[in-house]
Design a protein around this motif. Structure first.
Motif, PDB file in Angstrom:
ATOM      1  N   PRO A   1     -33.318 -85.063  40.505  1.00  0.00           N
ATOM      2  CA  PRO A   1     -34.773 -84.931  40.700  1.00  0.00           C
ATOM      3  C   PRO A   1     -35.244 -85.666  41.953  1.00  0.00           C
ATOM      4  O   PRO A   1     -36.097 -85.169  42.680  1.00  0.00           O
ATOM      5  CB  PRO A   1     -35.350 -85.567  39.441  1.00  0.00           C
ATOM      6  CG  PRO A   1     -34.303 -85.404  38.401  1.00  0.00           C
ATOM      7  CD  PRO A   1     -32.995 -85.507  39.130  1.00  0.00           C
ATOM      8  N   ASN A   2     -34.677 -86.825  42.205  1.00  0.00           N
ATOM      9  CA  ASN A   2     -35.057 -87.590  43.395  1.00  0.00           C
ATOM     10  C   ASN A   2     -34.838 -86.776  44.674  1.00  0.00           C
ATOM     11  O   ASN A   2     -35.705 -86.706  45.549  1.00  0.00           O
ATOM     12  CB  ASN A   2     -34.251 -88.896  43.441  1.00  0.00           C
ATOM     13  CG  ASN A   2     -34.513 -89.708  44.692  1.00  0.00           C
ATOM     14  OD1 ASN A   2     -33.825 -89.547  45.696  1.00  0.00           O
ATOM     15  ND2 ASN A   2     -35.539 -90.547  44.641  1.00  0.00           N
TER      16      ASN A   2
ATOM     17  N   VAL B   1     -37.420 -83.810  44.745  1.00  0.00           N
ATOM     18  CA  VAL B   1     -38.757 -84.272  45.136  1.00  0.00           C
ATOM     19  C   VAL B   1     -38.804 -84.458  46.650  1.00  0.00           C
ATOM     20  O   VAL B   1     -39.755 -84.056  47.315  1.00  0.00           O
ATOM     21  CB  VAL B   1     -39.131 -85.586  44.415  1.00  0.00           C
ATOM     22  CG1 VAL B   1     -40.399 -86.189  45.003  1.00  0.00           C
ATOM     23  CG2 VAL B   1     -39.325 -85.347  42.917  1.00  0.00           C
TER      24      VAL B   1
ATOM     25  N   ALA C   1     -40.451 -91.357  46.214  1.00  0.00           N
ATOM     26  CA  ALA C   1     -39.353 -90.851  47.049  1.00  0.00           C
ATOM     27  C   ALA C   1     -39.708 -90.810  48.537  1.00  0.00           C
ATOM     28  O   ALA C   1     -38.883 -90.452  49.354  1.00  0.00           O
ATOM     29  CB  ALA C   1     -38.926 -89.462  46.560  1.00  0.00           C
ATOM     30  N   ARG C   2     -40.957 -91.172  48.869  1.00  0.00           N
ATOM     31  CA  ARG C   2     -41.375 -91.110  50.276  1.00  0.00           C
ATOM     32  C   ARG C   2     -41.325 -92.482  50.939  1.00  0.00           C
ATOM     33  O   ARG C   2     -41.436 -93.500  50.280  1.00  0.00           O
ATOM     34  CB  ARG C   2     -42.830 -90.637  50.361  1.00  0.00           C
ATOM     35  CG  ARG C   2     -43.007 -89.195  50.010  1.00  0.00           C
ATOM     36  CD  ARG C   2     -44.473 -88.865  49.884  1.00  0.00           C
ATOM     37  NE  ARG C   2     -45.184 -88.864  51.150  1.00  0.00           N
ATOM     38  CZ  ARG C   2     -46.475 -88.613  51.250  1.00  0.00           C
ATOM     39  NH1 ARG C   2     -47.185 -88.354  50.165  1.00  0.00           N
ATOM     40  NH2 ARG C   2     -47.065 -88.619  52.416  1.00  0.00           N
TER      41      ARG C   2
ATOM     42  N   CYS D   1     -36.717 -78.586  38.878  1.00  0.00           N
ATOM     43  CA  CYS D   1     -36.841 -79.929  39.465  1.00  0.00           C
ATOM     44  C   CYS D   1     -35.659 -80.833  39.120  1.00  0.00           C
ATOM     45  O   CYS D   1     -35.705 -82.040  39.370  1.00  0.00           O
ATOM     46  CB  CYS D   1     -38.190 -80.570  39.152  1.00  0.00           C
ATOM     47  SG  CYS D   1     -38.459 -80.904  37.446  1.00  0.00           S
ATOM     48  N   GLY D   2     -34.608 -80.258  38.582  1.00  0.00           N
ATOM     49  CA  GLY D   2     -33.356 -81.001  38.484  1.00  0.00           C
ATOM     50  C   GLY D   2     -33.197 -81.861  37.246  1.00  0.00           C
ATOM     51  O   GLY D   2     -32.243 -82.626  37.153  1.00  0.00           O
TER      52      GLY D   2
ATOM     53  N   LEU E   1     -43.535 -82.033  40.096  1.00  0.00           N
ATOM     54  CA  LEU E   1     -43.855 -81.497  38.772  1.00  0.00           C
ATOM     55  C   LEU E   1     -45.044 -82.229  38.161  1.00  0.00           C
ATOM     56  O   LEU E   1     -45.139 -83.447  38.229  1.00  0.00           O
ATOM     57  CB  LEU E   1     -42.641 -81.649  37.846  1.00  0.00           C
ATOM     58  CG  LEU E   1     -42.870 -81.289  36.370  1.00  0.00           C
ATOM     59  CD1 LEU E   1     -42.991 -79.790  36.171  1.00  0.00           C
ATOM     60  CD2 LEU E   1     -41.750 -81.848  35.501  1.00  0.00           C
TER      61      LEU E   1
ATOM     62  N   ALA F   1     -45.329 -91.042  44.784  1.00  0.00           N
ATOM     63  CA  ALA F   1     -44.861 -91.141  46.164  1.00  0.00           C
ATOM     64  C   ALA F   1     -43.575 -91.955  46.275  1.00  0.00           C
ATOM     65  O   ALA F   1     -43.162 -92.313  47.375  1.00  0.00           O
ATOM     66  CB  ALA F   1     -45.950 -91.778  47.038  1.00  0.00           C
TER      67      ALA F   1
END
Ligand SMILES: Nc1ncnc2c1ncn2[C@@H]1O[C@H](COP(=O)(O)OP(=O)(O)O)[C@@H](O)[C@H]1O
Ligand SMILES: [Mg+2]
Lengths: 239, 289
Positions: free
Chosen positions: A72-73, A76, A105-106, A50-51, A82, A103
């Motif tokens: 990670p951003n 995701v 990043a959405r 996941c970076g 994770l 949520a």
């Protein structure tokens, strides 16, 4: 082509070689277990995916596209979430706010609202306590919240780091029941890190066994269930 | 008389609160004690003069412009000074903000001169009666702004995605990053917020203290003490601390004599640090649970 593919991945912390060339794959919609004793490199492997930990060699691919060393951003956003070891709930945020951070990043508001519903249906306790602070929840509820927070990223692959750790057997079975339901109904692939061999072999279809940064045993769980002693000998005896 | 002293103490205290809250917000997201917080406000006050006098803008055109510049200053300090050394120890970070403090003092003195300047906008000392207590118009104006800003911050932290993310980073930056929260951007936002608060601190204090490179030095110390009062963590704690300092020094000034004013504020620091070294809402106490 598998959903997630690791090829000879290495990750170090300074001089500590935590992951020493791991290859594994998670097919679309599968449940895969990653077993190993304390310090084997399980958490580092998940963090590399996941970076959050840089890899020094090897390839990590999602849908055949390299994702190693993206932030990670970005990872995701590509559909990997994770559920960290020790749950890592934001203690001073409410249950609802914790979910909202999953949520982050959405941008699809309607989709996010729908996913709150999914999580609340899966764990009604979280709905009852949505205004309570994360830190006030019991261990089992925090684990549910950590899973719910992961689900709010709407992942295609959910990484779970020792979800059974420190929980009562009855809670563990309800959590794994929920995980199977997520897998079945949403088609979310799961990569589950466990020290509980029983649990992992019962729930996953394929398992890898990690020892000091290397994979030493791998196979379909129905086969490994027959060789449970071998698996447990690698893990150090532990139930 | 007593009521009046308390009211004007609250008015000054609410201005200290602007600095105290900024110190808390930056510290809890970056571990940086920002000594340059007062200077952000000082620069804002000078810019206020420039916009009002040189550009002949009206007050409510000047204000958003100063806010914008001040936020930009916060962002620049983060990008140019703090980010490159973000992974070092707290002493290095602390020293870097001391460097920014001296640079901004120097720049302000060089551009605008070392002598004090009057702020072009002043308020009538004409008192207004509030529930039977006389309060000056200027104090009312400042308190009203402080309350509005407090409300805006509350709504921001409670209901916006970035505000909640800021609290998540305070809570656990490591996990925030794992969840896909862009922690660096949030830190940048934190410094922008410090600039936002400094803009108001500078513009609202300017009519009271005269504008000079040193105008915020004492306010910074009081704001810092108020921040410590909140354990460098709690915003309500910092606000409460700032109001208490404002009231205490004003009462001391009124009853003991003007030169006891500052001494009182510093006496409070000593007492606080002796008996509650972690503040009344201490971060340490929370983490130990
Ligand atoms: N942040 C870190 N810094 C240095 N070494 C670490 C760090 N995290 C883990 N390690 C080391 O890396 C190895 C693998 O750790 P980890 O991946 O956490 O194992 P597991 O999750 O299987 O228990 C261990 O030897 C551990 O001590
Ligand atoms: Mg681990």
């Amino acid at each position: 082509m598998a959903l997630l593919e690791l090829e000879n991945v290495e990750a170090n912390y300074g001089a500590v070689r935590a992951v020493r060339g791991i290859s594994l794959s998670v097919p679309e919609g599968a449940i895969v277990a990653l077993l190993g004793a304390n310090g084997a490199g399980k958490s580092t492997t998940l963090k590399a995916i996941c970076g959050a930990v840089r890899t020094h060699a090897g390839r990590i691919q999602l849908d055949g596209k390299p994702i190693a060393n993206l932030s990670p951003n970005q990872i995701v956003k590509r559909g990997v979430a994770l559920v960290p070891e020790g749950r890592k709930i934001f203690k001073d945020l409410t249950v609802k706010e914790n979910l909202a951070m999953g949520a982050y990043a959405r941008g699809d508001k309607a989709g996010i609202e729908a996913d709150y519903r999914v999580v609340f249906d899966l764990f009604p306790r979280l709905e009852e306590r949505q205004r309570q602070l994360g830190g006030s929840l019991s261990g089992g509820e925090q684990q549910m919240l950590a899973i719910g927070r992961g689900l709010l990223a709407r992942p295609r692959l959910l990484l779970l780091d020792e979800p059974s750790l420190g929980l009562a057997p009855i809670i563990i079975s309800s959590i794994f029941e929920a995980l199977r339901k997520i897998n079945r109904e949403r088609g979310t692939a799961l990569l589950v890190v466990e020290q509980n061999v029983h649990l992992a072999l019962r729930n996953a279809s394929f398992a890898y066994l990690l020892q000091v940064g290397r994979i030493v045993v791998e196979g379909p769980t129905e086969k490994l269930r027959a060789d449970k002693e071998i698996v447990e000998s690698y893990m150090g005896v532990r139930h | 008389m007593f009521g009046q002293q308390v009211m004007s103490g609250l008015a000054t205290g609410s201005l200290y609160a602007l600095t105290a809250v900024a110190v808390v917000v930056v510290f809890r997201n970056t571990r940086v004690i920002n000594l340059a917080q007062g200077d952000f406000a000082m620069i804002a006050a000078f810019l206020g003069i420039v916009f009002l006098k040189n550009f002949q803008l009206n007050y409510y055109l000047m204000l958003p412009l100063v806010i914008l510049c001040s936020m930009l200053l916060g962002v620049l300090v983060e990008r140019l000074v703090m980010r490159p050394i973000a992974d070092t120890d707290w002493l290095t970070l602390f020293t870097a903000t001391l460097g920014v403090y001296y640079i901004l003092h120097g720049v302000a003195g060089w551009v605008w001169g070392r002598d004090t300047k009057a702020f072009p906008v002043t308020f009538d000392a004409k008192p207004i009666s509030v529930f039977g207590t006389l309060v000056s118009e200027g104090h009312l104006f400042n308190m009203a702004w402080a309350v509005c800003i407090g409300l805006v911050l509350f709504l921001f932290f409670k209901y916006t995605k970035q505000g909640i993310a800021m609290r998540a980073v305070t809570d656990d930056p490591e996990t925030a990053k794992l969840m896909g929260i862009p922690v660096r951007f949030i830190v940048l936002l934190t410094w922008a917020m410090a600039g936002f608060l400094a803009a108001f601190a500078g513009i609202l204090l300017a009519p009271i203290v005269y504008v000079s490179p040193e105008m915020m030095d004492e306010v910074l110390v009081k704001g810092y003490v108020a921040a410590v009062f909140g354990g460098l963590y709690s915003i309500p704690g910092a606000i409460l601390g700032a109001l208490m300092i404002g009231v205490a020094e004003n009462l001391a000034g009124g009853y003991l004599g003007a030169h006891y004013k500052t001494a009182t504020a510093f006496a409070m620091i000593v007492v606080l640090l002796t008996f509650r070294p972690k503040g009344l809402f201490g971060i340490q106490a929370r983490r130990e649970i």
